[in-house]
Enzyme design. Structure first.
Site, short mmCIF file in Angstrom:
data_model
loop_
_atom_site.label_atom_id
_atom_site.label_comp_id
_atom_site.label_asym_id
_atom_site.label_seq_id
_atom_site.Cartn_x
_atom_site.Cartn_y
_atom_site.Cartn_z
N ASP A 96 45.41 -7.24 -44.90
CA ASP A 96 45.07 -8.54 -45.47
C ASP A 96 46.31 -9.14 -46.12
OD1 ASP A 96 44.80 -6.54 -47.59
OD2 ASP A 96 44.08 -8.20 -48.83
N GLU B 234 43.32 -5.57 -50.21
CA GLU B 234 44.23 -5.24 -51.32
C GLU B 234 44.63 -6.48 -52.10
OE1 GLU B 234 47.82 -4.62 -53.59
OE2 GLU B 234 47.63 -5.95 -51.85
#
Length: 453
Positions: A92, A156
């Site tokens: 991500d 994250e």
């Protein structure tokens, strides 16, 4: 086994790494459906899973984590009795911010002035390619001498804790003798560095209300309580006159005893405008790695264009507070909330909502894994290993340290200052990718030898 040196094998794999990084960067995998469709993250996760299968990983799985995202897991068995090393990265990425400010499309890997530009190129899709390149090089030299687990996270950047909660519910999944977090960076290009500490993070949304609705500023201004004005006073109370963070109940006097960060270097790295002073007191290293730091990430208020002459009834902000090792994120969040409420003027109504958090982390730099990494970095760079702190947060680190207290955790990666992670025009140095891939391959070799000695 080939007769060519491992370094030449790694170098030969960099064109493939670039092509694959371009594929992965093309996915706008921002783990926030308000910004980009969830399908982009799902495509990125599927790409990672396919890449692991192609490398011979077993038990490859898309893990549905409690925050609604997916992490990718795989296992590559090593020789009998070999230690296990967990390699971490995340797919991500941060939103691209002002796309017009990018010199090339954020989700199109573009080479310029010897660097590869694109969102996630360094943070942290490049970290995954670092892991894959190291393993591919070792495969051409007889295979990885350790059992390898890979975990690639999908949330994250959001700080929503999905993988942490999943790991806590499945504690056997990520057990390892050593853990390499590929989400940090060298102190600068060409200077091999491991990160020994991370600041924790609290994300706090604050909402202020003073009126039932907006009022005409000419008719009511001067007596009617302005929610935006109240919010501005509250946010200003989080810093003193020097710009240092000052939150009631939070100590801001920590000192850093390791690597020094020269002010001229910092001003250049941070691109501080001429004549603008740095904020806070103490050394740069104190401020970045040993003391709390508050940042206002966004404010809900009318934009300048289209604004009307109104006293605002409501206003809001998102506040980030970074705290060094020794602080507890939960107690820090309580202190921040209490401070904001106490700072509200005129009896304004205040609501605070915690939107994310992560505990700070400190590594044991005297472990055998650090010795193996120091040897590996020396061979790859021809320089001695430096140990630095990092102002950012990787919430999973503390979770792993708690679940596996005997595991040795190391943080390396591609996010050196020139990478400009989280900003426009993020980039990665291909030379750093090559050298760190070599260093990781050498580390796995040295670490296996140290555990068998």
């Amino acid at each position: 086994m080939p007769s060519v040196p491992l370094s030449e094998t790694v170098a030969s794999l960099i064109p493939r790494a670039r092509a694959e990084l371009a594929e992965l960067v093309a996915y706008a995998s921002v783990a926030d459906e308000r910004v980009f469709p969830r399908s982009e993250c799902e495509k990125a996760a599927a790409w990672v899973a396919d890449a692991l299968r192609q490398e011979g990983f077993q038990d490859v799985a898309l893990l549905d984590t409690p925050d609604g995202t997916q992490s990718v897991y795989g296992l590559l068995p090593g020789p009998a009795g070999a230690p296990t090393v967990l390699l971490y990265a995340h797919y991500d990425v941060q939103p691209p911010l002002d796309e017009a400010a990018w010199l090339s499309p954020p989700f199109e890997l573009t080479e310029r002035d010897g660097r590869w530009y694109g969102r996630g190129a360094a943070d942290c899709k490049g970290g995954l390619l670092m892991h894959l390149t190291a393993l591919r090089a070792l495969r051409e030299h007889g295979g990885a001498p350790v059992t390898v687990k890979v975990i690639v996270e999908g949330s994250e950047e959001q700080g929503t804790g999905g993988l942490e909660r999943y790991a806590e519910a499945h504690p056997d999944l990520l057990t390892a003798d050593a853990i390499v977090i590929g989400d940090a960076g060298n102190f600068r290009v060409g200077m091999p560095t491991v990160t020994s500490s991370l600041r924790g993070m609290v994300l706090m949304e604050v909402r202020v209300a003073t009126l039932e609705g907006n009022l005409h500023s000419g008719q009511f201004g001067g007596a009617a309580p302005d929610a935006l004005g109240a919010l501005i006073q509250m946010l200003a109370s989080l810093r003193d006159a020097t710009g240092a963070t000052t939150i009631d109940g939070i100590d801001a006097s920590g000192e850093w005893s390791g690597l020094a960060y020269p002010e001229d270097d910092f001003r250049r790295d941070a691109k501080v405008l001429d004549g603008v002073e740095l904020v806070g007191g103490g050394t740069l290293s104190d401020r970045l790695w040993a003391r709390p730091s508050v940042t206002v990430l966004g404010i809900d208020a009318p934009p300048v264009v289209g604004a009307t002459p109104s006293v605002q009834a409501t206003a809001g902000a998102l506040v980030s507070l970074r705290v060094p090792p020794g602080f507890d994120a939960g107690r820090t969040a309580e202190a921040l909330s209490a401070h904001l409420k106490a700072a509200a003027p005129w009896g304004a109504r205040v609501e605070t909502t915690q939107r994310g958090s992560g505990q700070p982390f400190r590594a044991d730099t005297g472990s055998p894994a650090y010795s193996a990494m120091a040897d590996a970095m020396r061979e790859a760079y021809g320089e001695e290993l430096a140990i630095a702190g990092q102002g950012g947060s990787i919430p999973l680190c503390n979770t792993l340290a708690t679940l596996y207290p005997e595991a040795e955790i190391l943080l390396i990666g591609l996010s050196e200052p020139e990478a400009q992670i989280h900003a426009v025009n993020e980039s990665v140095s291909p030379e750093e990718l090559e050298r760190l891939s070599l260093a990781e391959a050498l580390f796995l070799t040295h670490y296996a030898a140290s555990k068998s000695a």
